[in-house]
Design a protein around this motif. Structure first.
Motif, PDB file in Angstrom:
ATOM      1  N   MET A 129      35.053 -16.088 -75.115  1.00 32.68           N
ATOM      2  CA  MET A 129      35.152 -14.888 -73.652  1.00 32.68           C
ATOM      3  C   MET A 129      36.639 -14.268 -73.962  1.00 32.68           C
ATOM      4  N   ALA A 130      37.740 -14.293 -74.347  1.00 35.55           N
ATOM      5  CA  ALA A 130      38.831 -14.104 -74.363  1.00 35.55           C
ATOM      6  C   ALA A 130      38.251 -12.064 -74.484  1.00 35.55           C
ATOM      7  N   THR A 131      37.789 -12.824 -76.238  1.00 36.25           N
ATOM      8  CA  THR A 131      38.015 -11.112 -76.344  1.00 36.25           C
ATOM      9  C   THR A 131      36.443 -10.337 -75.560  1.00 36.25           C
ATOM     10  N   GLY A 132      35.674 -11.188 -75.114  1.00 37.01           N
ATOM     11  CA  GLY A 132      34.672 -10.135 -75.160  1.00 37.01           C
ATOM     12  C   GLY A 132      35.513  -9.690 -73.127  1.00 37.01           C
ATOM     13  N   LEU A 133      36.347 -10.241 -72.894  1.00 36.38           N
ATOM     14  CA  LEU A 133      37.414  -9.783 -71.535  1.00 36.38           C
ATOM     15  C   LEU A 133      38.280  -8.884 -71.468  1.00 36.38           C
ATOM     16  N   LEU A 134      38.535  -8.409 -73.132  1.00 40.11           N
ATOM     17  CA  LEU A 134      39.407  -7.328 -73.711  1.00 40.11           C
ATOM     18  C   LEU A 134      40.272  -6.595 -72.397  1.00 40.11           C
ATOM     19  N   HIS A 135      39.232  -6.303 -72.539  1.00 41.19           N
ATOM     20  CA  HIS A 135      39.139  -4.349 -71.908  1.00 41.19           C
ATOM     21  C   HIS A 135      38.912  -4.676 -71.215  1.00 41.19           C
ATOM     22  N   ARG A 136      38.126  -5.235 -69.957  1.00 40.83           N
ATOM     23  CA  ARG A 136      37.833  -5.745 -68.672  1.00 40.83           C
ATOM     24  C   ARG A 136      36.420  -4.461 -68.738  1.00 40.83           C
TER      25      ARG A 136
END
Length: 593
Positions: free
Chosen positions: A480-487
């Protein structure tokens, strides 16, 4: 005294890990399991269920303690035990290039099943699994649910004295899960077969004669489902959210107060919750305010959640409640009436096979949209087209204002994606994975460092931990963190909670609720029908056809209207009713043609 299938005393199993040292998987565990019964092992990720299964199967040698299976000392005579049991691990090894019949023949050869017994045994297994029509089909062409049923049939090509099933229903839809359990129950009833099953589904554990609740390699409690359920007596309620308030928002409010509330989950437009036994009454009344509550009958899952919460050293904090303050000044995309996903007459064919047939729907900004369906329904194909991973055969598809036929790269820049299976680099640390994927999204220097710092804080991650060694729930947090990193404006989640326990699922959905309130659009596939209750709207597909789209309440109402008097209380009931009603309609049309 009845015969025992299993007896363990002081059982201990440790693993040496080069990075973190000794890991205790089974810790001084003692238990007795009766013969001829269906027994469940339940517990969170890392509880030791799979390790215990492998010990029972004689595949591991314990570091200490004694273990007797079917009256045989497993430590001294593992092969003697293996000759009398059948074991179906989580990832059962089908040979996908071989047909259904060839897989059955192969496993019969491996188990030494005499030729004169095969016809009767194969016929019984094919009848029980309803796969007699598919004997010539390659295993790789089967749906997920059919693969699980074939795996069970291959496990049972010989008649065992004990059947071990490790999470057999993970990743399969409610219809296939029902079929699997019908097969297992028939074996117990007809053959008095002893079955030990590990499961993440508490409704499955309720079917068993005895349930063992595990955590950190120990037995927390055991007993009949009714005896365990009684531990939550008098503490279970439903709360009705105010008009216009999604049930998930009330649920989030309740679970954010762990000193008052053990657990809360949306169900049928309300919130099912458990009050802490020693909760301050005045504080409870202040938290609930004018919200209407009513007592409800306790369930096994209530007792399970109470037992797990009691083991936690400190009150649980969801990743959403830990979001870094520095993100507060970052504006999220404003909500508006224009949909961010537009699908019109979408078709995808593979040769002569139509996987998705003329599908149309919209998804609004900040909406949580659930894409549901049986295994093989076409939802994964639809999902991959929405993500720009698979081109459509025909139709219109716009994501974040971009046409996926002509501007796929620009659309992908606004999309976050979390795959069903852990797709990060297991040999890299948490920080290294975040740095790699942040760089892939074009972030550098101070911006990337700030985003990584915020992600580590928000999802409560250890930056130095090796990604491949994380528990399943924390792997999902990292994904989830990687998927949301670029907002991203839109987050696609493909069965993100498959195989993780209820504790991890609660934390996951708390995060999703927070993201939705910030304006992120969520599109999710799931086989946990309770999770459909978190969605603003859901769509159910089958055989590439869109059957129904609506709010969870609308879907339940429409399913009940066509259910011929059958009870439709939960989303699981509604899902099965909608799919079976559609299949019955097609059967009538074919019969009339």
């Amino acid at each position: 005294m009845r015969d025992l299938t299993v007896r363990a005393e002081g059982l201990r199993q440790v693993f040496d890990d080069p990075d973190i040292g000794e890991v205790v998987a089974i810790d001084e565990l003692s238990l007795e399991i009766q013969a001829g019964e269906l027994t469940a092992l339940v517990g969170p990720d890392g509880a030791g269920k799979t390790t215990l299964m492998r010990l029972l199967a004689g595949l591991l040698k314990p570091a200490a303690g004694s273990l007797t299976v079917l009256g045989t000392d497993v430590l001294k005579h593992p092969q003697a035990v293996q000759d009398r049991i059948s074991y179906m691990p989580q990832r059962f090894g089908l040979y996908e290039d071989l047909s259904v019949q060839e897989n059955l023949d192969l496993y019969a050869d491996l188990h030494g099943v005499p030729p004169d017994q095969r016809k009767e045994r194969f016929g019984r297994m094919l009848e029980m699994t309803d796969m007699a029509r598919f004997t010539d089909r390659p295993a790789g062409k089967l749906s997920g649910g059919m693969k699980q049923k074939l795996g069970l049939a291959c496990t049972l090509v010989r008649s065992p004295d004990l059947l071990l099933l490790d999470e057999p229903s993970v990743g399969v839809d409610p219809l296939s899960r029902r079929d699997l359990w019908a097969i297992v129950q028939q074996l117990v009833d007809d053959e008095r077969l002893s079955v030990i099953i590990s499961t993440s589904y508490m409704d499955e554990a309720e079917r068993c004669a005895r349930v063992f609740v595990m955590d950190k390699g120990r037995i927390l409690a055991d007993g009949t489902p009714a005896a365990l359920t009684a531990k939550a007596a008098g503490l279970t309620f439903t709360a009705t959210p105010p008009a216009g308030t999604p049930a998930r928002e009330l649920q989030a409010r309740l679970i954010d107060h762990p000193s008052l509330v053990v657990d809360a989950v949306p169900e049928a437009g309300r919130v099912r919750f458990i009050r802490q036994p020693d909760a301050d009454q005045a504080k409870c009344e202040a938290l609930l305010g004018d919200i209407r509550t009513a007592p409800r009958a306790e369930e096994l899952e209530d007792a399970f959640m109470m037992l797990l919460r009691q083991q936690q050293d400190e009150p649980p904090q969801s990743p959403a409640s830990q979001a870094a303050e520095s993100d507060a000044d970052v504006p999220m995309p404003p909500r508006d009436e224009k949909p961010v996903i537009v699908v019109r007459d979408l078709v995808r064919k593979f040769g002569d096979f139509t996987a998705v047939a003329s599908t149309s729907f919209d998804v609004g900004r900040g909406e949580i949209f659930g894409l549901l369906g049986p295994n093989g329904a076409g939802k994964t194909t639809t999902f991959r087209m929405l993500c720009g991973l698979l081109p459509a055969t025909s139709g219109q598809l716009e994501v974040a204002g971009r046409n996926l036929r002509t501007a796929r790269a620009q659309a992908r820049a606004k999309i976050g994606y979390v795959a069903q299976k852990f797709a990060l680099y297991g040999n890299l640390s948490v920080r290294q994975n975040l740095e790699f994927f942040g760089g892939a999204y074009g972030m550098r220097g101070r911006e990337l460092a700030g985003r990584i710092k915020n992600a580590i804080a928000q999802f409560d991650l250890d930056p130095s931990a090796q990604s491949g060694l994380l528990p399943a729930g924390y792997k999902q947090r990292l994904a989830m963190a990687t998927g949301l990193l670029h907002r991203p404006e839109i987050l696609f989640l493909d069965e993100p909670t498959s195989g993780i326990d209820p504790l991890a699922r609660r934390a996951f959905w708390r995060t999703i609720t927070a993201l939705s309130k910030e304006g992120v659009t969520i599109v999710i596939t799931t086989h946990f029908m309770e999770e459909a209750e978190y969605c603003d709207r859901i769509a159910i597909q089958d055989a590439g056809e869109m059957l129904i789209i609506g709010t969870p309440a609308e879907v339940r109402e429409k399913a009940a209207a066509g259910a011929d008097g059958e009870t439709v209380r939960t989303m699981n009931d509604a899902f099965i009713a909608v799919v079976e009603q559609n299949r019955a309609r097609h059967d009538r049309q074919r019969a009339a043609a």
